[in-house]
Design a protein around this motif. Structure first.
Motif, PDB file in Angstrom:
ATOM      1  N   SER A  91      30.513  40.638  15.653  1.00 54.37           N
ATOM      2  CA  SER A  91      30.859  41.763  16.535  1.00 54.37           C
ATOM      3  C   SER A  91      32.192  41.505  17.219  1.00 54.37           C
ATOM      4  O   SER A  91      32.642  40.363  17.325  1.00 54.37           O
ATOM      5  CB  SER A  91      29.792  41.926  17.625  1.00 54.37           C
ATOM      6  OG  SER A  91      28.515  42.111  17.079  1.00 54.37           O
ATOM      7  N   ILE A  92      32.816  42.570  17.694  1.00 55.69           N
ATOM      8  CA  ILE A  92      33.952  42.419  18.598  1.00 55.69           C
ATOM      9  C   ILE A  92      33.368  41.946  19.919  1.00 55.69           C
ATOM     10  O   ILE A  92      32.396  42.522  20.413  1.00 55.69           O
ATOM     11  CB  ILE A  92      34.701  43.757  18.782  1.00 55.69           C
ATOM     12  CG1 ILE A  92      35.281  44.224  17.452  1.00 55.69           C
ATOM     13  CG2 ILE A  92      35.785  43.622  19.853  1.00 55.69           C
ATOM     14  CD1 ILE A  92      35.800  45.657  17.476  1.00 55.69           C
ATOM     15  N   LEU A  93      33.940  40.899  20.478  1.00 52.75           N
ATOM     16  CA  LEU A  93      33.449  40.363  21.751  1.00 52.75           C
ATOM     17  C   LEU A  93      34.474  40.618  22.844  1.00 52.75           C
ATOM     18  O   LEU A  93      35.664  40.324  22.670  1.00 52.75           O
ATOM     19  CB  LEU A  93      33.218  38.854  21.645  1.00 52.75           C
ATOM     20  CG  LEU A  93      31.948  38.408  20.965  1.00 52.75           C
ATOM     21  CD1 LEU A  93      31.979  36.906  20.704  1.00 52.75           C
ATOM     22  CD2 LEU A  93      30.744  38.745  21.826  1.00 52.75           C
ATOM     23  N   VAL A  94      34.008  41.147  23.966  1.00 58.61           N
ATOM     24  CA  VAL A  94      34.846  41.322  25.145  1.00 58.61           C
ATOM     25  C   VAL A  94      34.126  40.627  26.286  1.00 58.61           C
ATOM     26  O   VAL A  94      33.017  41.013  26.663  1.00 58.61           O
ATOM     27  CB  VAL A  94      35.078  42.811  25.471  1.00 58.61           C
ATOM     28  CG1 VAL A  94      35.959  42.945  26.708  1.00 58.61           C
ATOM     29  CG2 VAL A  94      35.678  43.545  24.280  1.00 58.61           C
ATOM     30  N   ILE A  95      34.757  39.577  26.799  1.00 61.44           N
ATOM     31  CA  ILE A  95      34.156  38.795  27.874  1.00 61.44           C
ATOM     32  C   ILE A  95      34.995  38.982  29.133  1.00 61.44           C
ATOM     33  O   ILE A  95      36.196  38.736  29.133  1.00 61.44           O
ATOM     34  CB  ILE A  95      34.091  37.297  27.503  1.00 61.44           C
ATOM     35  CG1 ILE A  95      33.243  37.111  26.243  1.00 61.44           C
ATOM     36  CG2 ILE A  95      33.544  36.485  28.668  1.00 61.44           C
ATOM     37  CD1 ILE A  95      33.273  35.699  25.677  1.00 61.44           C
ATOM     38  N   SER A  96      34.341  39.428  30.199  1.00 58.83           N
ATOM     39  CA  SER A  96      34.990  39.544  31.494  1.00 58.83           C
ATOM     40  C   SER A  96      34.745  38.244  32.247  1.00 58.83           C
ATOM     41  O   SER A  96      33.605  37.781  32.346  1.00 58.83           O
ATOM     42  CB  SER A  96      34.396  40.725  32.265  1.00 58.83           C
ATOM     43  OG  SER A  96      34.974  40.820  33.541  1.00 58.83           O
ATOM     44  N   TYR A  97      35.820  37.644  32.753  1.00 53.13           N
ATOM     45  CA  TYR A  97      35.687  36.341  33.405  1.00 53.13           C
ATOM     46  C   TYR A  97      36.750  36.198  34.490  1.00 53.13           C
ATOM     47  O   TYR A  97      37.631  37.042  34.616  1.00 53.13           O
ATOM     48  CB  TYR A  97      35.833  35.226  32.348  1.00 53.13           C
ATOM     49  CG  TYR A  97      35.065  33.972  32.679  1.00 53.13           C
ATOM     50  CD1 TYR A  97      33.696  34.001  32.882  1.00 53.13           C
ATOM     51  CD2 TYR A  97      35.719  32.759  32.799  1.00 53.13           C
ATOM     52  CE1 TYR A  97      32.991  32.850  33.187  1.00 53.13           C
ATOM     53  CE2 TYR A  97      35.020  31.596  33.097  1.00 53.13           C
ATOM     54  CZ  TYR A  97      33.660  31.648  33.293  1.00 53.13           C
ATOM     55  OH  TYR A  97      32.971  30.512  33.597  1.00 53.13           O
ATOM     56  N   ARG A  98      36.642  35.141  35.260  1.00 57.33           N
ATOM     57  CA  ARG A  98      37.633  34.861  36.307  1.00 57.33           C
ATOM     58  C   ARG A  98      38.543  33.734  35.875  1.00 57.33           C
ATOM     59  O   ARG A  98      38.117  32.792  35.212  1.00 57.33           O
ATOM     60  CB  ARG A  98      36.938  34.486  37.612  1.00 57.33           C
ATOM     61  CG  ARG A  98      36.408  35.702  38.337  1.00 57.33           C
ATOM     62  CD  ARG A  98      35.798  35.376  39.652  1.00 57.33           C
ATOM     63  NE  ARG A  98      36.674  34.656  40.557  1.00 57.33           N
ATOM     64  CZ  ARG A  98      36.439  34.537  41.847  1.00 57.33           C
ATOM     65  NH1 ARG A  98      35.377  35.096  42.375  1.00 57.33           N
ATOM     66  NH2 ARG A  98      37.250  33.848  42.613  1.00 57.33           N
ATOM     67  N   SER A  99      39.779  33.806  36.289  1.00 55.56           N
ATOM     68  CA  SER A  99      40.774  32.813  35.883  1.00 55.56           C
ATOM     69  C   SER A  99      40.453  31.411  36.387  1.00 55.56           C
ATOM     70  O   SER A  99      40.896  30.426  35.795  1.00 55.56           O
ATOM     71  CB  SER A  99      42.158  33.227  36.380  1.00 55.56           C
ATOM     72  OG  SER A  99      42.167  33.317  37.803  1.00 55.56           O
ATOM     73  N   ASP A 100      39.680  31.293  37.451  1.00 56.38           N
ATOM     74  CA  ASP A 100      39.392  29.978  38.024  1.00 56.38           C
ATOM     75  C   ASP A 100      38.004  29.458  37.654  1.00 56.38           C
ATOM     76  O   ASP A 100      37.463  28.582  38.302  1.00 56.38           O
ATOM     77  CB  ASP A 100      39.557  30.012  39.542  1.00 56.38           C
ATOM     78  CG  ASP A 100      38.659  31.033  40.230  1.00 56.38           C
ATOM     79  OD1 ASP A 100      38.097  31.913  39.538  1.00 56.38           O
ATOM     80  OD2 ASP A 100      38.523  30.969  41.462  1.00 56.38           O
ATOM     81  N   GLY A 101      37.427  29.999  36.587  1.00 59.49           N
ATOM     82  CA  GLY A 101      36.090  29.590  36.186  1.00 59.49           C
ATOM     83  C   GLY A 101      36.079  28.378  35.269  1.00 59.49           C
ATOM     84  O   GLY A 101      37.088  27.982  34.700  1.00 59.49           O
ATOM     85  N   ILE A 102      34.908  27.782  35.158  1.00 58.32           N
ATOM     86  CA  ILE A 102      34.636  26.708  34.203  1.00 58.32           C
ATOM     87  C   ILE A 102      33.693  27.293  33.166  1.00 58.32           C
ATOM     88  O   ILE A 102      32.689  27.882  33.547  1.00 58.32           O
ATOM     89  CB  ILE A 102      33.954  25.501  34.888  1.00 58.32           C
ATOM     90  CG1 ILE A 102      34.887  24.855  35.900  1.00 58.32           C
ATOM     91  CG2 ILE A 102      33.481  24.486  33.872  1.00 58.32           C
ATOM     92  CD1 ILE A 102      34.207  23.769  36.716  1.00 58.32           C
ATOM     93  N   PRO A 103      33.968  27.163  31.888  1.00 60.75           N
ATOM     94  CA  PRO A 103      35.135  26.551  31.267  1.00 60.75           C
ATOM     95  C   PRO A 103      36.376  27.408  31.481  1.00 60.75           C
ATOM     96  O   PRO A 103      36.291  28.559  31.889  1.00 60.75           O
ATOM     97  CB  PRO A 103      34.758  26.486  29.780  1.00 60.75           C
ATOM     98  CG  PRO A 103      33.785  27.591  29.584  1.00 60.75           C
ATOM     99  CD  PRO A 103      33.044  27.711  30.887  1.00 60.75           C
ATOM    100  N   SER A 104      37.515  26.846  31.175  1.00 61.78           N
ATOM    101  CA  SER A 104      38.775  27.564  31.363  1.00 61.78           C
ATOM    102  C   SER A 104      38.886  28.719  30.363  1.00 61.78           C
ATOM    103  O   SER A 104      38.205  28.748  29.338  1.00 61.78           O
ATOM    104  CB  SER A 104      39.953  26.604  31.164  1.00 61.78           C
ATOM    105  OG  SER A 104      40.039  26.224  29.800  1.00 61.78           O
TER     106      SER A 104
END
Length: 144
Positions: A91-104
């Motif tokens: 599938s096409i994956l779109v992940i919303s995340y924060r720039s300061d999260g772990i993992p990078s």
């Protein structure tokens, strides 16, 4: 046809053209951010019949009982991303995340590439979240 599913992602069968997920995150200090701590009022509205049994009466602010998810555990979150990306590599994956999260963001991108994805990163302007003391950015990681 579009489907919005409020379910553990690992319980969702494959076969979707596009998967969008906004995971909890672990801060750069290794602290897991459980959405139940922040959005307990909304969870209470959608689970109103069970509201009373969901409350952690031992907590100071009467939060909802936490689930202890791998997504909020510093030493388990990367393997959760690996499992997610592998599970939905068709599938096409779109992940919303924060720039300061772990993992990078770079590590998540690397995992996607290892699973055959071409990856683009879209980043917002720097902002300060209401419940945070520092600035970061929202990032969309798109793997096709």
């Amino acid at each position: 046809t579009n489907s919005a599913i409020n379910e553990n992602i690992f319980n969702v069968n494959n076969g979707f053209d596009l998967i969008y997920i906004d995971t909890p995150y672990v801060s750069e200090n290794g602290v897991g951010v459980d959405y139940l701590d922040f959005y307990h009022f909304l969870e209470g509205l959608v689970n109103y019949e069970n509201w009373d049994s969901l409350i952690d009466y031992k907590s100071k602010h009467k939060r909802l009982k936490l689930n202890g998810s791998d997504w909020t555990t510093a030493h388990k979150i990367e393997s959760s991303f690996e499992r997610l990306i592998n599970q939905f590599k068709e599938s096409i994956l779109v992940i919303s995340y924060r720039s300061d999260g772990i993992p990078s963001i770079d590590r998540i991108k690397e995992i996607m590439i290892e699973n055959g994805k071409q990856v683009t990163i879209h980043e917002s302007s720097e902002m300060k979240y209401v419940l945070s003391n520092k600035k970061s950015t929202e990032v969309l990681i798109v793997g096709v």
